[in-house]
Design an enzyme around this catalytic site. Sequence first.
Site, PDB file in Angstrom:
ATOM      1  N   CYS A  72      51.029  33.470  41.720  1.00 31.04           N
ATOM      2  CA  CYS A  72      52.359  32.944  41.465  1.00 31.04           C
ATOM      3  C   CYS A  72      53.423  33.998  41.699  1.00 31.04           C
ATOM      4  CB  CYS A  72      52.444  32.497  40.004  1.00 31.04           C
ATOM      5  SG  CYS A  72      51.103  31.419  39.515  1.00 31.04           S
TER       6      CYS A  72
ATOM      7  N   GLY B 170      54.431  30.313  45.466  1.00 34.23           N
ATOM      8  CA  GLY B 170      54.013  29.156  44.687  1.00 34.23           C
ATOM      9  C   GLY B 170      54.906  27.968  44.951  1.00 34.23           C
TER      10      GLY B 170
ATOM     11  N   GLY C 115      48.491  36.112  38.035  1.00 33.79           N
ATOM     12  CA  GLY C 115      47.207  36.811  37.938  1.00 33.79           C
ATOM     13  C   GLY C 115      46.177  35.925  37.288  1.00 33.79           C
TER      14      GLY C 115
ATOM     15  N   TYR D 153      48.298  39.143  53.569  1.00 35.58           N
ATOM     16  CA  TYR D 153      48.674  37.742  53.699  1.00 35.58           C
ATOM     17  C   TYR D 153      49.788  37.299  52.768  1.00 35.58           C
ATOM     18  CZ  TYR D 153      48.547  32.713  53.073  1.00 35.58           C
ATOM     19  OH  TYR D 153      48.910  31.402  52.971  1.00 35.58           O
TER      20      TYR D 153
ATOM     21  N   SER E 259      52.366  34.715  59.497  1.00 35.13           N
ATOM     22  CA  SER E 259      51.864  35.991  58.992  1.00 35.13           C
ATOM     23  C   SER E 259      51.192  36.837  60.063  1.00 35.13           C
ATOM     24  CB  SER E 259      50.950  35.770  57.791  1.00 35.13           C
ATOM     25  OG  SER E 259      50.081  34.703  58.036  1.00 35.13           O
TER      26      SER E 259
ATOM     27  N   ASP F 240      45.273  36.330  63.724  1.00 35.38           N
ATOM     28  CA  ASP F 240      45.610  35.740  62.431  1.00 35.38           C
ATOM     29  C   ASP F 240      45.314  36.779  61.364  1.00 35.38           C
ATOM     30  OD1 ASP F 240      46.487  33.915  60.586  1.00 35.38           O
ATOM     31  OD2 ASP F 240      44.925  32.424  60.956  1.00 35.38           O
ATOM     32  N   ASP F 241      45.857  36.551  60.163  1.00 34.21           N
ATOM     33  CA  ASP F 241      45.638  37.547  59.115  1.00 34.21           C
ATOM     34  C   ASP F 241      44.262  37.454  58.490  1.00 34.21           C
ATOM     35  OD1 ASP F 241      45.992  35.715  56.549  1.00 34.21           O
ATOM     36  OD2 ASP F 241      47.566  35.206  57.974  1.00 34.21           O
TER      37      ASP F 241
ATOM     38  N   CYS G 278      37.793  35.216  45.277  1.00 36.00           N
ATOM     39  CA  CYS G 278      38.749  36.035  44.526  1.00 36.00           C
ATOM     40  C   CYS G 278      38.795  35.507  43.097  1.00 36.00           C
ATOM     41  CB  CYS G 278      40.144  35.934  45.142  1.00 36.00           C
ATOM     42  SG  CYS G 278      41.385  36.795  44.149  1.00 36.00           S
TER      43      CYS G 278
ATOM     44  N   CYS H 171      41.612  46.691  45.051  1.00 39.61           N
ATOM     45  CA  CYS H 171      40.675  45.606  44.814  1.00 39.61           C
ATOM     46  C   CYS H 171      40.320  45.038  46.179  1.00 39.61           C
ATOM     47  CB  CYS H 171      41.269  44.513  43.923  1.00 39.61           C
ATOM     48  SG  CYS H 171      40.072  43.172  43.644  1.00 39.61           S
TER      49      CYS H 171
ATOM     50  N   CYS I 235      36.982  40.524  47.609  1.00 44.62           N
ATOM     51  CA  CYS I 235      36.709  39.387  48.494  1.00 44.62           C
ATOM     52  C   CYS I 235      36.113  39.825  49.830  1.00 44.62           C
ATOM     53  CB  CYS I 235      37.963  38.544  48.696  1.00 44.62           C
ATOM     54  SG  CYS I 235      39.332  39.431  49.451  1.00 44.62           S
TER      55      CYS I 235
END
Length: 491
Positions: A16, A43, A118, A260, A301, A369-370, A406, A457, A460
């Site tokens: 968000c 969002g 989050g 992204y 993107s 693409d991203d 994720c 992090c 993913c």
Amino acid sequence: MTGRDETVESGPREKCGVVGVSLGERPAALPTYYALYALQHRGQESAGIVTHDGFQQHDHVEMGLVGDAFDEDDIEALQGSAAIGHVRYPTAGSVDKSCAQPFTVSFKGGALGLSHNGNLVNAASVRDELAASGHAFTSDGDTEVIAHDLARNLLEEDLVRAVKRTMNRIHGSYALTISHDDTILGVRDPEGNRPLCIGAVDDGYVLASESAAIDTLGGTLVRDVRPGELVVLHEDGSGFDSYQLVERDNTAHCFFEHVYFARPDSTIDGELVYEVRRELGRKLWEESNVESDVVMPVPDSGRAFASGYADASQEGDGEGVEFAEGLMKNRYVGRTFIMPTQEARERAVRLKLNPIRSTVEGKSVTIIDDSIVRGTTSNQLVQLVREAGAEEVHIRIGAPAIVAPCYMGIDMATRDELIAAEQSADEIAEQIGADSLSYLSVDAVTEALGRSRADLCLGCVTGEYPYDIDGETTDRDVRRPTAGADAPADD
Ligand code: AMP
């Protein structure tokens, strides 16, 4: 929890945008509204603003886009020079107003409003404990868990200690803007997983997920909120106090924000997203170049990646690859990603993207693409571009293969749906009919971001997470609070 692919404990994954505004005299609702507009990409499901006028809290939360959720009268009614705002990302299956934010609670200790970006990894256990002590919950979201925990602590402690207690209780990712009566707070989780920054405007201070929101208000970026930091904006708009409440040895910034999610014109943790993407594009050329006639981005993107890729190609010995806008985007189509059926997703890619025949006909084209999640976009694009006459189609991706879900707030997909979870790049290329397909290496990402693996992090793309997640592998000792004396220090 029944399997590895379910959302951590209960509650939706929330990706968000959050805002907090504290001005001297001026009503804060309108600047909050503009800031939310600037964060609309974070969002589109719901938008909300909570204000406080020194006596009373006001709120307006609606489903839909920022521009549709408020009219002039709504903004007028949101009185007071303190405000927080929220835009919520659509997550599959949860189109329910009970999850829309800011979340509000009125209790003996005052009025609280909370905007959260989050995802907590221990929301269920904190919820159970609070429920056992009499707290009644109205939603299944983790934001309500934070709000109740904080309200409970505020009955026993001063503001700063109460926030610290809550931070020591909740684990996971959170960038929060909080209103406690007319005091606006910003809190970032100890790993700094999700972004949050501070900006100065003429008559006050602003907190926002991304610096582009501060630019929109004509303000200046002061700095990022530090991981584990609480920022308290002065009610008169004169400044802010900072309290470093929790410290860790490492951060766990989400690399996907840069790849992204964030706007390219935002600066996150000191890096301009656009430049990071261009650098990733350059690295993509270095790692897996192909001498095609043109390189074209998947808008929007992919643009910065493709421009970096083309630039790097032209610095070599050969002629290089020409950058071309070969795909046009219909900007009125929503995100294909959230369409519930595969057929609808495929149709949506064609609704959204259409090739420019003269750019691709008879040519060897590289499409950038991203990311690849389910593979729908790449698959459709290869077909579209071939139908428009391309002779060769190469796919280059500005991120490593996404092989795992994720849990930290990006609504990605389950492991079963991730095309790269089981298949190699060559297998995917064959399946989607591309002449070649390559991803970026994890090392290229860490270099472009100028951070070590230990400070990002990368769950993913590596399947190893910096958090303790049931059923998943952790890539480091899961860190618990190591510092922060009981009496918080001002700085
Ligand atoms: P897919 O078509 O399933 O392979 O998804 C990849 C496309 O979705 C790319 O064009 C991305 O720009 C976009 N994308 C990647 N992650 C997300 C996300 N979390 N939400 C929405 N779109 C995404």
